[in-house]
Design a protein around this motif. Sequence first.
Motif, short mmCIF file in Angstrom:
data_model
loop_
_atom_site.label_atom_id
_atom_site.label_comp_id
_atom_site.label_asym_id
_atom_site.label_seq_id
_atom_site.Cartn_x
_atom_site.Cartn_y
_atom_site.Cartn_z
N ASP A 11 0.84 -1.20 0.00
CA ASP A 11 0.00 0.00 0.00
C ASP A 11 0.88 1.26 0.00
OD1 ASP A 11 -2.34 -1.53 -0.02
OD2 ASP A 11 -2.27 -1.75 2.16
N SER A 12 0.65 2.20 0.92
CA SER A 12 1.42 3.45 0.94
C SER A 12 2.70 3.32 1.75
CB SER A 12 0.57 4.59 1.51
OG SER A 12 0.20 4.31 2.85
N ASP A 13 2.93 2.16 2.37
CA ASP A 13 4.10 2.01 3.22
C ASP A 13 5.43 2.21 2.49
OD1 ASP A 13 2.59 1.67 5.44
OD2 ASP A 13 3.03 -0.47 5.74
N PRO A 14 5.62 1.74 1.25
CA PRO A 14 6.90 1.98 0.57
C PRO A 14 7.21 3.47 0.40
CG PRO A 14 5.71 0.22 -0.53
CD PRO A 14 4.76 0.83 0.45
N VAL A 15 6.17 4.27 0.12
CA VAL A 15 6.39 5.71 -0.04
C VAL A 15 6.78 6.33 1.30
CG1 VAL A 15 5.34 7.89 -0.74
CG2 VAL A 15 4.76 5.78 -1.96
#
Length: 609
Positions: free
Chosen positions: A99-103
């Motif tokens: 989800d948005s965790d890599p960003v």
Amino acid sequence: MRLYRTAVLGLAISLAMTACVPPAVQRSPAEVSASLHAEALARQGQFDQAARAYLDLAQLAPDSRDHYQLQAAEAYRQEGKLELAVPLLADIKRTRLTDSDPVLYDLLQAEVALSQHNAARALQLTTQPTVAPPQALQLRLLELRSRAMEASGDYWGAARSRVEMDDRLTGLDNAQNRKQAMALLNRVGAEQLKQRAAGMRPGDRMLPWINEALSQLGVAVARPQPSLDQPVGTLLPGDNAAVREGYKMPGRVALLLPMGGNFAGASSIIREGFFASYADAARNRAPRAEVRVYDSGGTAASAVKAYQQAVDDGAQLVIGPLTRGEVSAVFGLSQLPVPVLALNHPDDKALPASGASEFGLLPETEGAQAADHMAEQGLHSAYTIVSNDDFAQRAGSAFKAEFEARGGTLAGSGTLGSGVNYASTIGALNAGAAASDAGIFISMRPQQARLLLPQLHLVHLNLPVFATSHVYGGADDAGSNRDLDGVEFVDAPWLFDAQPGLPSHDDVANALPAARGVSARLFAFGMDAWNLVPYLDWLHAHPGSYLPGASGQLTADQFGRIRRVMIWAKFQDGLAHPLSGSLQMDSVPVASPPGQEASHTSGDNPPSY
């Protein structure tokens, strides 16, 4: 400059609410309960405890360990303990994040890189073309990118990133971001800014910012007239035909003016104009705010005190203060809990923050409008003659910048001395062989203009003459002004009853001395300070909309400054007459009938009407 904690806390809440483990992972009731507890701690601003709770979760749910360690690292960052996030980030496998965790992981790593003075690494992490950050992280990405670019020496790129952030921020964060953007543009330097501006198309988002930076660097810049597309107050269709678009009257308004010292006279005139329009609103049966007047004292400290007192008294809009120093002081407050319509511009030329507006009678506006008017008349060459007064020098500089931006040429210029013989000034123009498409721009007081014009004719310099409003004393004087015949000048429409929907200037002037002569412009300024009240929000939200005002057509630019477009008048047989076609003649009233009247109170005995 980093975003203030109010904005960061809002971001943390957003992340906590949207944070989730991969849907393929089945969470136990204990994990769900512990996760909700950790999120609650983060929402309450207890970031250190939230970090420890997330670390406990990483032990409780090993399948989601990377996700929870990332949340713990973020909580430590929020607490201002970025150094505690470093080992946690080093132990996270980015490929296991979803989800948005890599960003978020990349942004945290970028912040760590900046703290370790590794600008290249931070720039690489914040400029990945294949990474599309979620909306909740876009603002943070832009700020980190700007910081990385600044650390890399790319001040232009850093400024562009901050400009992109501008309309997404409010309050103190907006004010600080604007200051940082301007500081970065100043570091780019005037020459590079001018080169970049020359290569931009009209409408480029960076152009207004470049102009502001150049102005702060002491460079006179072109300021074309704003677009006037749609007047405020358009009748809305429906059952209530009296409802006008954009009209929103606050319940309580504070008027801040210095009641003593050098500005007492100007304050009195402005206040009389303000309450003249206030009284006229009753004639239109428009809703009126409760108004209270406060003495701003004329100093920075007293202006801040007056603003804070107005806030404590429940004001929903503050109009004023008046002097540049007072405005700078109020704009410099860490927070503006109540919106401000300042009646001047700050002396440090800083941009107003969101929630703040500026309104002033700037000579630069008149000089620029004169340049546009001459260019529209087909004049491509100009001579300027101005007095040594501050207003004239500023008007002359603005005229030059705008006229040259329109493709015109400044063929000569001169400044009047202290005597009555202007032969040397006229001779220095070298206008003996002036082109047929040339004109003369002047900015000076009536007495000086009456001396200058005959001397121009004496040397057969019979070019068309255009002037700022200062050339007109505000009252008919055919005998004295006959030497000014043919001179065109820019001025407030109310002085000539050229704007329908406003009280008659002659009627008001017959009753109130403050509305006569040169003080009539300040009186009109005060009228518009009230007339703007119900339409401020609409003007800011709708570029191109304008208020047909007493001092001119009023519109708001992207920085919260109220800009005005005035009418043109001309001396004929010693009398000043408005030129037809110089103002879009709108029949839209500035108030919105019908409605209930509100009470009027004052802390300083305002004039009664």
